[in-house]
Structure formats: structure tokens, C-alpha cells
Design an enzyme around this catalytic site. Structure first.
Site, PDB file in Angstrom:
ATOM      1  CB  THR A  15      -1.388   1.355   0.776  1.00 32.15           C
ATOM      2  OG1 THR A  15      -0.591   2.405   0.244  1.00 32.15           O
ATOM      3  CG2 THR A  15      -1.970   1.768   2.106  1.00 32.15           C
ATOM      4  CG  HIS A  62      -0.014   8.897   7.763  1.00 29.65           C
ATOM      5  ND1 HIS A  62      -0.778   7.983   7.083  1.00 29.65           N
ATOM      6  CD2 HIS A  62      -0.866   9.881   8.135  1.00 29.65           C
ATOM      7  CE1 HIS A  62      -2.034   8.403   7.021  1.00 29.65           C
ATOM      8  NE2 HIS A  62      -2.114   9.553   7.656  1.00 29.65           N
ATOM      9  CE  LYS A  98      -3.055   0.864  -3.359  1.00 29.24           C
ATOM     10  NZ  LYS A  98      -2.339   2.162  -3.465  1.00 29.24           N
ATOM     11  CE  LYS A 152       7.771  -0.537  -1.846  1.00 33.31           C
ATOM     12  NZ  LYS A 152       6.707  -0.585  -0.833  1.00 33.31           N
ATOM     13  NE  ARG A 153       8.218  10.175  -3.886  1.00 35.42           N
ATOM     14  CZ  ARG A 153       7.935  11.478  -3.678  1.00 35.42           C
ATOM     15  NH1 ARG A 153       6.673  11.878  -3.603  1.00 35.42           N
ATOM     16  NH2 ARG A 153       8.885  12.380  -3.529  1.00 35.42           N
ATOM     17  CE  LYS A 179       8.633   4.761   0.806  1.00 34.77           C
ATOM     18  NZ  LYS A 179       7.385   4.087   1.222  1.00 34.77           N
TER      19      LYS A 179
HETATM   20  N1  CGF Z   1       4.110  10.270   5.177  1.00 34.61           N
HETATM   21  N2  CGF Z   1       3.875   9.213   5.254  1.00 34.61           N
HETATM   22  N3  CGF Z   1       3.663   8.177   5.403  1.00 34.61           N
HETATM   23  C1  CGF Z   1       3.283   7.071   4.626  1.00 34.61           C
HETATM   24  C2  CGF Z   1       3.645   7.256   3.146  1.00 34.61           C
HETATM   25  N4  CGF Z   1       4.987   7.501   2.940  1.00 34.61           N
HETATM   26  O1  CGF Z   1       2.909   8.255   2.570  1.00 34.61           O
HETATM   27  O2  CGF Z   1       1.861   6.961   4.763  1.00 34.61           O
HETATM   28  C3  CGF Z   1       1.308   5.783   4.231  1.00 34.61           C
HETATM   29  C4  CGF Z   1      -0.182   5.837   4.470  1.00 34.61           C
HETATM   30  O3  CGF Z   1      -0.473   5.690   5.814  1.00 34.61           O
HETATM   31  C5  CGF Z   1       1.922   4.528   4.856  1.00 34.61           C
HETATM   32  O4  CGF Z   1       1.386   3.393   4.240  1.00 34.61           O
HETATM   33  C6  CGF Z   1       3.439   4.553   4.664  1.00 34.61           C
HETATM   34  O5  CGF Z   1       3.992   3.454   5.341  1.00 34.61           O
HETATM   35  C7  CGF Z   1       3.996   5.867   5.232  1.00 34.61           C
HETATM   36  O6  CGF Z   1       5.376   5.969   5.009  1.00 34.61           O
END
Ligand code: CGF
Length: 806
Positions: A644, A349, A648, A536-537, A542
Site C-alpha cells: 500500500t 493478506h 501513497k 516498509k517492514r 521485500k
Molecule cells: N500480513 N500481511 N500482509 C500484508 C502486510 N505485510 O501487512 O498486508 C498488506 C495489506 O493487505 C499487504 O499490502 C501486504 O502486501 C501484505 O504483506
């Protein structure tokens, strides 16, 4: 399911009286919520039992999704919608004079995840049940989920997320019959097993009891109920003498006490390793037990079982599976290894190296002595096999599992499985070209892409019921069960009445959010303004800070020319920072102090407002996202694997301000260049800078007066009460050469924002863009993503049980 309002009212009141010993007139929203949850539990339990029975009888193959994070948020409305009784329940409550919204808000978010990775896992659970596949989740029953964020004097303060609260998890069921034991620590030596084989003998191991709690995952309108199993820990009675003190017991309970709050980085703590092994071992032990009930040979378990490793957190799985097959069931190494590789698959991920877990060999061997022995054996056999295949020494060394006194968990997941996928096209290409290039060289057949998706039902029918009715008006209701019918909306993107309807429903969503903002922050915002959202986090890659720099530029534009023409904008932030991530917490402070400065400046008035909404979570996202005009997806190209929230925002009619990163690129491919606003460097531009090491942010700062003024604003006292944080940011941007190229992308970003302001001023053009994004968002349904996983990685066929979606 067929249910009349009368029948529901009868069942609900009975449950409220019998199980809550409460009557309608005195019941609190929380008591009404529990009664409602228990009422629908009676509706889906027969389906759940029937499902498990049929899957066993038909020996259907099951995929198990192993993840240390699941982020479902609230489940009530999804369960009602998927059972097909949401409207009946709303009607029933209306007749009983109960405020459904109040009851829904009594449910505490199930926040057993940090961000995208955890939310994706929850989405996959919904889509597996909705597509009809037998896919079960395997995770941890944390007592405390992701911390509750409070903003105190502009600073993030973390509070425990006591989500069990007074009512516990109404959706879970304890399953004693599947309790197993998990061993940690101690010593292991091999002894003669008599049949010419050796067997491990453990001494001084710590044995803990793993207790499963199952949470139903209901399919949309198909009567399918899959399982999400969350493991909790207890002390086995026969070992209680080993834990004489409360302290001893508390140390054990710590294993499932709390979710580690880090997103895209790993803390590397021993307790974390124990959490990961605990859920993995317990899950694999019960999977093998239920498989053996089918009476089939263990060597061929891969014909009936797939295990998916969600990031490196459960990556001990291949080694633990080998331990179980060899030590517990006496399989030969090669048979066990053949089965393991066919059963296991892995998703990466992120390319951020700090997120790819690497455990010190000493710690690993101390906590998991037998598993470590097996990992070393796997690693040696891998190296020998690669060498025999003529692979060069350097490639073998770069791909080995044990290197430099570290156990590389991603390497174990890749070597121990048959599939490695990225979560968006650009991300998968980066894994092949860079992050995992040596693995791609020796095992190209394992690599594949599975672009992320979202549960459209949650982000439209539940989060945006008004928008959903407007879509019904123009293209009928077919899209509710077949999201690809949404494309029909392309026909109406220039229809003035349709544009008026979609504009109106967006304005209503903005007003709902504006009311929440005023109620929670005291800041009044006008819905005439552009709602520009970044939720987002909080993470440097980011680039929430780039958004802040643009706001500072707008601030000076207005201060320099207060009477000038200006399209009002409201900038809305929502973001949690990992408690130990100091720089991220400094950015939160800066945003809040900048907000105070701007929101209390009469000269600026309604032209500009900045809002930081505390405690961003799934249920708050459901209020914010449908109200957005602009979706900020501005990560440095190559850093956001997918994203993601971008999908949305698209599906609810926001226009995306984006870099060519992650799934933003695939959103552009769906809507076309004219219906998205792109800026900044590409991935190749970024990698060229890495190669040439020619980036020098101070040069830009010295030569660009606009950037110079903006950067100086962090340290020249303009923004009060954050001198220290301002200096940290100045240093990051100038002294430490701006790791994420904010100064390099700034001008392009500002120009893109000016272009976007002009687009918004042209209502017909803007609504064409907004509706085109809705119409073409069907590509990003997690139903299709999960079908690809099922068909291309897990080789699942649709069980004969349960009606299946087309
Ligand atoms: N760990 N991790 N990864 C992430 C997100 N931060 O949770 O997974 C998400 C789910 O795959 C991704 O959309 C995102 O870009 C990626 O940074």
C-alpha cells in the site's frame, strides 16, 4: 460543521482553563494538544450519539471489521479535516500565537499494528465513515503498541512503545454498559438440558472481564461518526480470589499488554491465541446483545450483521459465534450454522505459509476447550457434507480444519464464511491457483478480489498540503471531496508551468526531509539528488538487500571512476524488523555500516548518500513519502500480496521502480508502461523455477564479475564492523541458494536503475511521469475499496442517517 474562528478560540480557551486548569502562556504543546482534542470532542460527541441512536432506530445493517491490528498513527489532523475545521483551528492558533505543528507533534502515534495489514484496517475505518456505511472496528487496546526502534551502533534496539504516556488516549471512551466476560481453560462436559438437548457445563474455567473502549471514526465532511471498539481486560471482582498475587494479576493484564511485533509471520504463542479469542468473543457477545435489542429473530441475524475476519488472527470467530448461538441462546445447529456462514467473511493478506496460523490441537483444546469441541464438530460435518457432494478424499483432507494435530485457522475462516478475498488481482489469482486451490475447487463462488486502497485525504491534504494547493491551482478543489477529479490533471502533464509548479513543491518536500535527516542522523543530503526511498517492514521477500546490492555496485562504479559523470542519489531506508527475525536485523546492520562507509567517503561526496531513518512509523511516513522521487517496490514477484506504500508514493508524484508483483501491476495498468519502471522475473518465471528446481545462485556468482564483486563486498572487509552479518548474507545468497532470487533479478534491476537515471535527467519527461502517476492514482482510494466490500461481501446499504458522499 459550521464553526467560526472566534467561536473555536472561545471553546478552546474555555477547555484549556476548565479541563486543564492551565492558561495559554504557560501551557506545553502536550497540554495544548489535550485541550484541543477535548475541544473537538465536544463537537463530534453529539454526532456520535445521534448516529448510534439512528442506526438502532432504523435497524440499519452494520458490518464489524475484526482485526488484531489497527494502525491509525496520529488522529488529530484527520479528525479536524473530516470535521471540516482544520483551517479554522490553524487560523485560531495563529491568532493565539500557538505553533500548530508543535501541538500536532505532541500526539503519539497510535501504533497498534505492524505494517500494511494494520494500516489498511485504519484506512477502512476512515473510508467506512466517509462513504457513510455503518462499519465498526473491533480490536484490542494494547498498552504497548509496536516497539520503538532505536539504532545503536548500527543495530536495531527495541524499546517499549508506552503510547499511553502521561495523557493516555484522548480519543477513547470507556463503555461500562457493554462489559462482558470471556472464559478460558477449564473443562467442559455436556449435560442434559432437559428439553432433549445437551448443554455444556464448565468447571475450573478462568473468567476474565472484557472492557470496551470506543474511539470515534469521523467521516470526511458528512457528520458521520462510526466506532472503533478496542477491548481491555480486567479481573472481575467476584473472581478476584482466583488471582491473589500481583503476579497472577499481571499474567491476566498481559493479555492486552503488548502487540505481537511480527509482520507476515506468526509466533504461535499461547498468549497470542488468548489475545485473538479475547477480542473475538467479546466483540461477538456484544454484537449479539445489541442485535437482540432490535427484537428480531436470532436465526436471521445475518440480515443486520456482517463480521469480517481480517487475516487468520480473528478466524476463531465462526466457531465462537456457533458457541454463542447454540450454548448461550439455544439455537439449533443448522440454524446457527446457516447464520454463521452468512455473517462471516475473510480476507487473506499473504501467501507466505509461515503467516497462515495453525494452532496445535493440544494447546487449542487446553486454552479453549468448548470452542475446540465445536471446531471438531464443524470439521466432521464439513467432511461428511463434502463427501456426500462427491468431493474426492484428498481434496477433503487438504481442506479440513483439523489436520496433523493442527487447527488450520484459514480453513475455519473459509468454511465458516461466505467470502474469501485477496488484496490485489495477482494475489487473488495465486490464492485460486495455488495457496487455496482446493478450496477454490469446492467453493469457487466464495472467492473474489478486493484490491487494497489508501486514504487519499491523509497522504495528500494532511501529509502534502503544498502539493494539494498545487493541484487546486491546476484543477480546482473538487478532487478534495471526489478524488476521481484528479484525472483532470492528465491535461497538464506536459504543461511547462504545471511541471515547474509540481517540481518546485516536490523540491520543498525534499528540503523538509533533508532537514529532518540532518537533524536526526547528522548526514547532509542535497535536494539536487534523486531521493530513492524504500520504507516498509524489513523482510527478506521485500528484498531491501537487492537495493543494498545496487548501492554497492554504484559505490564501486564511483570508486573505479571518481571523476566520472554521476547523477547524485540519496538512498533512504526506513524499516522495523520483528525482534526475533535475526536475518532481517543483520540487514539493518549492513545498511547502517554501508551508510557510514559511503557517507564519510570524501571521494564519493554528494554523489551518493545512504540514510537509515530509525523508528519508521505512520507519522514519519507522512514526512518521507511526499519527498520521494523514486518508490522502491522490488519484492520477488508473487510474494507481496498487494503493498500500500506503493499507492501513497504514486499519489504524491514518485515514479515506481517495480517488479510485477502485488498492486504494482495495477499501478502499471493505470499509468501505462512509459510511466513506471519495471524489472525482474514475473510470477510465472518464479513458479517455473520452483517447478524445475533449476535455480543455482552460485552459478551466477561464479560467472558474472559484477555480481561476484558485489557479493564479495559483504565478506571482504570493504564494509567495516559487520563481518558476521556479511557472512550471514553471503551464505543466504550463495550457500543457501538465494531463496528470493536476488542474483537472478540483479542485472535487470541495475539496467532499470540506469534507465531511471536517464529519465530523471530529462526533466520534462520525468515530470510527465510524476504528474501522470498523481493524476491516475485515484483508482487506489480506499473509499472505493470499502464500497466494494460493502456492496459485494457485506451486502450493506447506506443508512438513511447522515449525508452520503456521491
Ligand atoms: N500480513 N500481511 N500482509 C500484508 C502486510 N505485510 O501487512 O498486508 C498488506 C495489506 O493487505 C499487504 O499490502 C501486504 O502486501 C501484505 O504483506
Amino acid at each position: 460543521m459550521e464553526l467560526t474562528t472566534e467561536q473555536f478560540i472561545h471553546d478552546f480557551e474555555l477547555t484549556l482553563n476548565e479541563q486543564q486548569q492551565t492558561i495559554l502562556s504557560t501551557a506545553t504543546p502536550s497540554e495544548l494538544f489535550v485541550a484541543l482534542a477535548h475541544t473537538i470532542r465536544q463537537y463530534y460527541t453529539p454526532l456520535w450519539i445521534e448516529r448510534n441512536k439512528k442506526l438502532q432506530e432504523n435497524k440499519d445493517k452494520i458490518a464489524y471489521y475484526f482485526s488484531v491490528e489497527f494502525l491509525p498513527g496520529r488522529m488529530l489532523e484527520t479528525n479536524l479535516l473530516n470535521l471540516g475545521i482544520l483551517d479554522v483551528v490553524k487560523e485560531g492558533f495563529a491568532q493565539l500565537g500557538i505553533d500548530f505543528t508543535q501541538v500536532k507533534q505532541a500526539e503519539h502515534d497510535m501504533a497498534l499494528g505492524n505494517g500494511g495489514l494494520g494500516r489498511l484496517a485504519a484506512a477502512f475505518m476512515d473510508s467506512l465513515a466517509t462513504t457513510g456505511y455503518a462499519g465498526f472496528g473491533n480490536g484490542l487496546r494494547y498498552k504497548y503498541g509496536l516497539f520503538k526502534q532505536r539504532i545503536v551502533n548500527g543495530y536495531q534496539v527495541e524499546l517499549p512503545d508506552a503510547w499511553f504516556g502521561s495523557i493516555g488516549n484522548v480519543w477513547e471512551t470507556r463503555k461500562d454498559h457493554d462489559i462482558v466476560d470471556v472464559r478460558f481453560f477449564g473443562n467442559v462436559y455436556m449435560t442434559d438440558a432437559g428439553n432433549g438437548k445437551l448443554k455444556p457445563v464448565y468447571s475450573d474455567a478462568q473468567v476474565l472481564r472484557a472492557v470496551p473502549y470506543d474511539v470515534p471514526q469521523l467521516g470526511y465532511g458528512n457528520g458521520v461518526v462510526n466506532n472503533l471498539r478496542l477491548w481491555d481486560v480486567e479481573i472481575p471482582e467476584e473472581y478476584e480470589l482466583s488471582y491473589p498475587t500481583i503476579e497472577d494479576r499481571r499474567r491476566v493484564e498481559d493479555i492486552t499488554a503488548v502487540l505481537y511485533p511480527d509482520d507476515s509471520s506468526d509466533e504461535g504463542k499461547k498468549l497470542r491465541l488468548m489475545q485473538e479469542y479475547f477480542m473475538t468473543s467479546a466483540g461477538l457477545q456484544t454484537i449479539v446483545k445489541s442485535y437482540l435489542k432490535l427484537g428480531l429473530p436470532l436465526e436471521r441475524i445475518y440480515e443486520k450483521v456482517s463480521v469480517h475476519i481480517n487475516d487468520t488472527h480473528p478466524a476463531v470467530a465462526p466457531a465462537e459465534f456457533m458457541r454463542i448461538l447454540i450454548d448461550e441462546y439455544g439455537l439449533e445447529w443448522d440454524d446457527a450454522w446457516n447464520a454463521t456462514q452468512k455473517v462471516m467473511s475473510y480476507t487473506n493478506h499473504t501467501i507466505l505459509s509461515e503467516a497462515l496460523e495453525k494452532w496445535h490441537t493440544g494447546l487449542f483444546a487446553h486454552v479453549l476447550p468448548r470452542v475446540y469441541q465445536i471446531i471438531v464438530e464443524i470439521d466432521n460435518r464439513y467432511a461428511a457434507q463434502m463427501s456426500a457432494q462427491g468431493v474426492d478424499y484428498e481434496t477433503i483432507e487438504n481442506t479440513r480444519i483439523v489436520r496433523n494435530n493442527q487447527v488450520h485457522m484459514a480453513h475455519l475462516a473459509i468454511i465458516g464464511g461466505h467470502s474469501v478475498n485477496g488484496v490485489a488481482q495477482i494475489h487473488t489469482e495465486l490464492l485460486k491457483e495455488d495457496t487455496l486451490r482446493d478450496f477454490y475447487k469446492v467453493s469457487p463462488e466464495k472467492f473474489n478480489n478486493k484490491t487494497n486502497g489508501i486514504v487519499q485525504r491523509r497522504w495528500t491534504q494532511i501529509a502534502a498540503p503544498g502539493l494539494s494547493k498545487t493541484i487546486d491551482k491546476w484543477i480546482g478543489q473538487g478532487w478534495r471531496s471526489d478524488i476521481h477529479e484528479l484525472r483532470k490533471l492528465n491535461e497538464y502533464v506536459d504543461n511547462s508551468q504545471a511541471q515547474a509548479d509540481f517540481w518546485e513543491v516536490k523540491q520543498l518536500a525534499k528540503q523538509r526531509l533533508a532537514d529532518y535527516i540532518e537533524q536526526t542522523t547528522g548526514v547532509h543530503v542535497t535536494t539536487d539528488a534523486i531521493f530513492d526511498v524504500q520504507v516498509k517492514r524489513l523482510h527478506a521477500y521485500k528484498r531491501q538487500l537487492l537495493n543494498v546490492m545496487h548501492i554497492i555496485k554504484l559505490y564501486w562504479d564511483i570508486k573505479d571512476n571518481p571523476e566520472g559523470e554521476f547523477t547524485p542519489r540519496v538512498f533512504i531506508f526506513g524499516a522495523k524488523a520483528a525482534p526475533g527475525y535475526h536475518f532481517a536485523k543483520s540487514i539493518i546492520k549492513i545498511i547502517n555500516e554501508l551508510a557510514n562507509l559511503i557517507n564519510n567517503d570524501e571521494q564519493i561526496g554528494d554523489k551518493l548518500k545512504v540514510v537509515f531513518l530509525e523508528n519508521y512509523r505512520v507519522s514519519l511516513a507522512e514526512l518521507i513519502i511526499p519527498a520521494a522521487n523514486v518508490s522502491e517496490q522490488i519484492s520477488l514477484a508473487s510474494k507481496e500480496a498487494s503493498g500500500t506504500s506503493n499507492m501513497k508514493f504514486m499519489m504524491t508524484g514518485a515514479v515506481t521502480m517495480a517488479t510485477l508483483d502485488g498492486a504494482n501491476i495495477e499501478i502499471k495498468d493505470e499509468v501505462g508502461d512509459d510511466n513506471i519502471v519495471i524489472f525482474g522475473m514475473t510470477k510465472d518465471d518464479v513458479y517455473n523455477h520452483y517447478a524445475t528446481r533449476d535455480y543455482y545462485s552460485r552459478g551466477i556468482y561464479d560467472n558474472d564479475p559484477v555480481i561476484h564483486r558485489v557479493v564479495n563486498t559483504f565478506v571482504d572487509g570493504t564494509i567495516p564492523n559487520c563481518q558476521r552479518e556479511g557472512s550471514e548474507i553471503f551464505d543466504a545468497l550463495i550457500t543457501y541458494n538465494d531463496e528470493y532470487f536476488l542474483l537472478q533479478d540483479f542485472t535487470s534491476y541495475v539496467e532499470a536503475q540506469e534507465h531511471l537515471t536517464q529519465l530523471y535527467a530529462d526533466r520534462a519527461r520525468w515530470m510527465h511521469m510524476s504528474m501522470t502517476n498523481i493524476a491516475n492514482s485515484d483508482k487506489f482510494t480506499s473509499d472505493d475499496t470499502i464500497r466494494q466490500y460493502a456492496q459485494e461481501i457485506w451486502n450493506l446499504s447506506l443508512p438513511s442517517h447522515g449525508k452520503h458522499r456521491i
